[in-house]
Write an enzyme that holds these catalytic residues in place. Sequence first.
Site, PDB file in Angstrom:
ATOM      1  N   HIS A   1     -14.431  -3.230  22.851  1.00  0.00           N
ATOM      2  CA  HIS A   1     -13.925  -3.559  21.531  1.00  0.00           C
ATOM      3  C   HIS A   1     -15.094  -3.390  20.553  1.00  0.00           C
ATOM      4  CE1 HIS A   1     -10.797  -5.570  23.880  1.00  0.00           C
ATOM      5  NE2 HIS A   1     -10.097  -5.770  22.777  1.00  0.00           N
TER       6      HIS A   1
ATOM      7  N   GLU B   1     -13.609  -3.746  15.361  1.00  0.00           N
ATOM      8  CA  GLU B   1     -12.378  -4.475  15.039  1.00  0.00           C
ATOM      9  C   GLU B   1     -12.709  -5.449  13.902  1.00  0.00           C
ATOM     10  OE1 GLU B   1      -8.703  -6.933  17.163  1.00  0.00           O
ATOM     11  OE2 GLU B   1     -10.631  -6.771  18.190  1.00  0.00           O
TER      12      GLU B   1
ATOM     13  N   ASP C   1      -2.341  -3.382  22.805  1.00  0.00           N
ATOM     14  CA  ASP C   1      -3.273  -4.485  22.627  1.00  0.00           C
ATOM     15  C   ASP C   1      -2.696  -5.790  23.191  1.00  0.00           C
ATOM     16  OD1 ASP C   1      -5.592  -5.787  21.997  1.00  0.00           O
ATOM     17  OD2 ASP C   1      -5.243  -5.894  19.857  1.00  0.00           O
ATOM     18  N   ASP C   2      -1.870  -6.486  22.426  1.00  0.00           N
ATOM     19  CA  ASP C   2      -1.242  -7.747  22.866  1.00  0.00           C
ATOM     20  C   ASP C   2       0.221  -7.715  22.439  1.00  0.00           C
ATOM     21  OD1 ASP C   2      -3.625  -9.747  23.699  1.00  0.00           O
ATOM     22  OD2 ASP C   2      -4.275  -8.542  22.000  1.00  0.00           O
TER      23      ASP C   2
END
Length: 517
Positions: free
Chosen positions: A327, A330, A418-419
């Site tokens: 990551h 972000e 992602d989620d």
Amino acid sequence: MEQNVRKLSYLLIAICLLIVVPQTSPAQSITRKPDTGTPAERTARYFESIRPSPPQMLAFLLRMPKGGDLHNHLSGAIYAEAYVDWAAQSGLCVEQTTFVLSAPPCVPWHSAPVSEVRTNGVLYRQMIDAWSMRNWQYAGQNGHDHFFDTFPKFSQATYGQTGQMLADTVKRAARGHVLYLELMLTPDNGMATQIGQDVKWDDDYAGTLNKLQAAGIVKAVTQTRENLRQAEALKDSQLQCGTPQADAGCAVTVRYIFQVGRGAALGPVYAQMLAAFMLANESNPQVVALNLVQPEDGYAALHNFPVQMHMLDFLHGRYPQARITLHAGELAPGLVPPADLSFHIRDSVNLGHATRIGHGVDIMHETDAEELLREMARRNIMVEICLSSNDLILGVRGREHPLRTYMQYGVPVALATDDEGVSRSEISREFLKAADEQGLGYLELKTMARNSLQYAFIGGVSLWRDARKFTLAPQCAKDAPGQDAQTQACHQFLMGSEKAHLQWELERAFSAFESRY
């Protein structure tokens, strides 16, 4: 006289009809100009014809083959409704103002049994909103904070549920025509974290490594293998894999990424990294890579970023076969000071040895951003694009998103969820967002689906000799993608490479899909 006039009128009408309506045979009346081009080109033209209608585009994209989902956190992939059910079955309590789960007994006037949702619709709605991004605009928080605050609220519902979570996630992946998943999780149940807390970090990369090994870090590696074995067995049982009633999710290939909590103290971070490197360095591993997770703008994440990159650099030298995806970027202006937007992606690539970057939203704030983009393109550093997540967490969407910039510079990109549970999304809706908000066409989406397997961390060589032009490897150059391999050379090649085999299956799926148009 009147009868003659009527006959004359009928005659004039008939003459007019002969003049106005061309005389054609039945065959001529249904002839259409043939639609030329390859099946992919014809499919692309059809996709453009339905662009004014997002619902039609979604129906199209639900059927479209997607390849792989390479950026998917297992705990965030589950919809809140499932967590409510599991919490109720486990007899857990929920705090009635914060909606944080706790073990029984429930405290009157403070917490309630989650099982009450069966008769308490208000509590049910409140829990779903608190555990996801549904209606987040009315929660009194910004998207960033509401998103990250969901995880500690429902985390207790995840305990002992990894197998069920796998089953839930692969079922949804199969519905979205995903062939391959790389799922992020902490698979050792916190054993490496505990060892790291005991050993602590002493600013000595080699010395701390030796202490961790002496403290039994290998036990975390062994525990990870056993945990994943049990979880996959439960997933297979839930989906009836290997039986005539097998769910489509059984066909989804799954690999794992060991997630390291970058917000923890340096001792646990280094211990988690070491366990992850040991697992991912194996031949044909289940755990194929590691990643740093948790908010990049957190205090520890920001202040320890340089040390964490040096940790990765050191361990990469000891375990060179382990893959790294990070990551990075972000972030958005205003979330952190401007200086913190200027180096995370570059350092993750050059010092952290990341061969893939998750998000990369702040790329144009990096020092010498254009030079960095050219370097990423030259080195084929792929970016995992998570459009819904970037919109909800950072408020970056539409023209403000750098997806088109990455593509312009030739940096490989692929869409990911992602989620998806927390975001209330799914892979097909990520493709819709790319088409509707970013203006991507079918051929661009198809390239991204192919990229997802090309840059996956699964074993074996690629089907493509040239992954930019999608030129087949010599062994399969005489075969037609979309069919069974005809030549012995291609058949043996596909059997010897899991990656090439998945890529061939994707081409077969594209061939069947495009034949509709």
